[in-house]
Motif scaffolding. Sequence first.
Motif, short mmCIF file in Angstrom:
data_model
loop_
_atom_site.label_atom_id
_atom_site.label_comp_id
_atom_site.label_asym_id
_atom_site.label_seq_id
_atom_site.Cartn_x
_atom_site.Cartn_y
_atom_site.Cartn_z
N GLN A 190 -48.09 -25.17 8.65
CA GLN A 190 -48.43 -23.76 8.40
C GLN A 190 -48.45 -23.00 9.71
OE1 GLN A 190 -52.16 -23.77 6.24
NE2 GLN A 190 -51.12 -23.78 4.27
N LEU A 191 -47.89 -21.78 9.66
CA LEU A 191 -47.86 -20.89 10.82
C LEU A 191 -48.60 -19.60 10.48
CD1 LEU A 191 -44.24 -20.93 12.31
CD2 LEU A 191 -46.34 -21.64 13.43
N LEU A 192 -49.50 -19.20 11.38
CA LEU A 192 -50.17 -17.90 11.25
C LEU A 192 -49.48 -16.94 12.21
CD1 LEU A 192 -52.46 -16.26 10.01
CD2 LEU A 192 -53.90 -16.96 11.94
N ILE A 193 -48.83 -15.92 11.65
CA ILE A 193 -48.02 -14.99 12.45
C ILE A 193 -48.62 -13.60 12.34
CG2 ILE A 193 -45.71 -14.05 12.81
CD1 ILE A 193 -44.60 -16.51 11.39
N ALA A 194 -48.90 -13.01 13.49
CA ALA A 194 -49.51 -11.68 13.53
C ALA A 194 -48.49 -10.61 13.15
CB ALA A 194 -50.08 -11.40 14.91
N GLU A 195 -49.01 -9.47 12.73
CA GLU A 195 -48.15 -8.32 12.45
C GLU A 195 -47.63 -7.76 13.77
OE1 GLU A 195 -47.17 -7.53 9.59
OE2 GLU A 195 -48.52 -8.75 8.39
N PRO A 196 -46.51 -7.05 13.78
CA PRO A 196 -45.76 -6.59 12.62
C PRO A 196 -44.77 -7.60 12.05
CG PRO A 196 -44.78 -5.73 14.60
CD PRO A 196 -45.98 -6.51 15.05
N ILE A 197 -44.76 -8.81 12.58
CA ILE A 197 -43.81 -9.81 12.07
C ILE A 197 -44.31 -10.36 10.74
CG2 ILE A 197 -42.53 -11.90 12.59
CD1 ILE A 197 -42.00 -9.56 14.44
N GLY A 198 -45.47 -10.98 10.76
CA GLY A 198 -46.05 -11.54 9.56
C GLY A 198 -45.28 -12.73 9.01
N ALA A 199 -45.77 -13.24 7.90
CA ALA A 199 -45.14 -14.40 7.27
C ALA A 199 -43.73 -14.08 6.79
CB ALA A 199 -46.00 -14.90 6.11
N LYS A 200 -43.52 -12.87 6.30
CA LYS A 200 -42.20 -12.50 5.78
C LYS A 200 -41.15 -12.50 6.89
CE LYS A 200 -39.96 -9.01 2.89
NZ LYS A 200 -40.16 -7.72 2.16
N GLY A 201 -41.51 -11.94 8.04
CA GLY A 201 -40.58 -11.94 9.17
C GLY A 201 -40.33 -13.34 9.70
N GLY A 202 -41.38 -14.17 9.71
CA GLY A 202 -41.22 -15.55 10.15
C GLY A 202 -40.30 -16.34 9.23
N ALA A 203 -40.42 -16.09 7.92
CA ALA A 203 -39.55 -16.78 6.96
C ALA A 203 -38.09 -16.39 7.16
CB ALA A 203 -40.00 -16.45 5.53
N ALA A 204 -37.85 -15.10 7.40
CA ALA A 204 -36.48 -14.64 7.65
C ALA A 204 -35.92 -15.27 8.92
CB ALA A 204 -36.45 -13.12 7.75
N LEU A 205 -36.75 -15.40 9.93
CA LEU A 205 -36.30 -16.02 11.17
C LEU A 205 -35.98 -17.50 10.98
CD1 LEU A 205 -35.81 -15.82 14.23
CD2 LEU A 205 -38.24 -16.26 14.57
N LEU A 206 -36.82 -18.20 10.22
CA LEU A 206 -36.61 -19.62 9.98
C LEU A 206 -35.31 -19.89 9.25
CD1 LEU A 206 -40.06 -21.13 8.94
CD2 LEU A 206 -38.56 -21.96 10.73
N GLN A 207 -34.93 -18.99 8.36
CA GLN A 207 -33.73 -19.20 7.56
C GLN A 207 -32.50 -18.55 8.19
OE1 GLN A 207 -34.72 -18.91 3.10
NE2 GLN A 207 -36.49 -17.93 4.04
N SER A 208 -32.63 -18.08 9.43
CA SER A 208 -31.49 -17.48 10.11
C SER A 208 -30.54 -18.55 10.61
CB SER A 208 -31.96 -16.61 11.27
OG SER A 208 -32.62 -17.40 12.25
N ASP A 209 -29.30 -18.15 10.84
CA ASP A 209 -28.27 -19.10 11.25
C ASP A 209 -28.56 -19.79 12.58
OD1 ASP A 209 -25.37 -20.07 10.62
OD2 ASP A 209 -25.26 -19.38 12.69
N PRO A 210 -29.02 -19.07 13.63
CA PRO A 210 -29.27 -19.75 14.90
C PRO A 210 -30.34 -20.84 14.82
CG PRO A 210 -29.14 -17.38 15.21
CD PRO A 210 -29.19 -17.61 13.75
N VAL A 211 -31.41 -20.58 14.08
CA VAL A 211 -32.49 -21.57 13.95
C VAL A 211 -32.00 -22.80 13.19
CG1 VAL A 211 -34.76 -22.01 12.95
CG2 VAL A 211 -34.32 -19.87 14.14
N LEU A 212 -31.32 -22.58 12.08
CA LEU A 212 -30.80 -23.70 11.30
C LEU A 212 -29.80 -24.52 12.11
CD1 LEU A 212 -30.27 -21.96 7.84
CD2 LEU A 212 -32.12 -23.51 8.48
#
Length: 320
Positions: free
Chosen positions: A51-73
């Motif tokens: 579990q990751l606690l991500i502060a705003e303005p990123i938040g969990a939604k922004g973290g999820a988008a980053l995790l599923q991005s092509d560079p991270v994968l």
Amino acid sequence: MKREEDEISLLQVAQFCLANWCLLLSGCALFGALGLAWSLSMPDVFSAKTQLLIAEPIGAKGGAALLQSDPVLKQAVEKFGLAVRYKRDSESEAKLALLNGHLKVNVVKDQPLEIMVTDPDPAMAARIANYLADLCRQQILGAHITEQGRKLYVLQGRLTTSRERLKQAEKEVRADIQSGRLKLDSTAVQMVSGFASLEGMLAAGDTNNLDSALMQIKMELAKASGEVMVLPPDLFTEVRDLYYHRALTQELARQVQQAELVASQDVQVLVEATPPLMKSSPKRSLIVAMASLIGLAISTLLALVLQWRRSGRLVLSAEK
């Protein structure tokens, strides 16, 4: 009257089951056995969560988008050789396999981001989950997009500039000392450095140590006791710049260190993934139960068709 009709219907159902129990039982047992054989052929799969606690303005939604991005994968595929592990012909196919079949990201408003990775090896599942969480954290912190991250970025820029100017000032003073143009006794050095250090702390925005700095300067002035020190303006500026940028660099380095600690709290790993002890799939008992129900439904349909055909033959025989 309605109650009698219901009783008749139930009686008909019971009669139907008694008349076709062999077929119904056989279909249920056959499909149940097929379901069991299929489930036993499936490898055990383990799920590791972090579990990751991500502060705003990123938040969990922004973290999820980053995790599923092509560079991270892509980095995860290369790090663990997932193209070979998932038996894919290319890294692109491995990325899709990781994204669609092995990685699950749960986003709930005002809740930490949950990252779950599945793999036949529980230790590997935990390693991939932790790697993705750490990679996501480093990407967010490195981008300086949180409030504390932006403050850190500004301080780092000021520190870099101050270090460059300090190197230039040291170079100029060293050259003048070697050429014999600049000669300072200890009292002069202490006085110039005291005033320059005070300027440096003020420029860095530090007001906590002003009282002690002022006290030190007063002491140095008292030691001078009226001594006259003549120094050309250009050399005085060089010495002043040296101690000014030295104090400024030291203070900014301290502030950057504190800012890094504060900014690191913007993205925190709340729960680190550990190798799970129990498998998450396949749920063999559920597979067998569902297969048995499907077999029962098919055998019931078949029994109804056979009964309908028998009824049709009886009608034809009666008419003849």
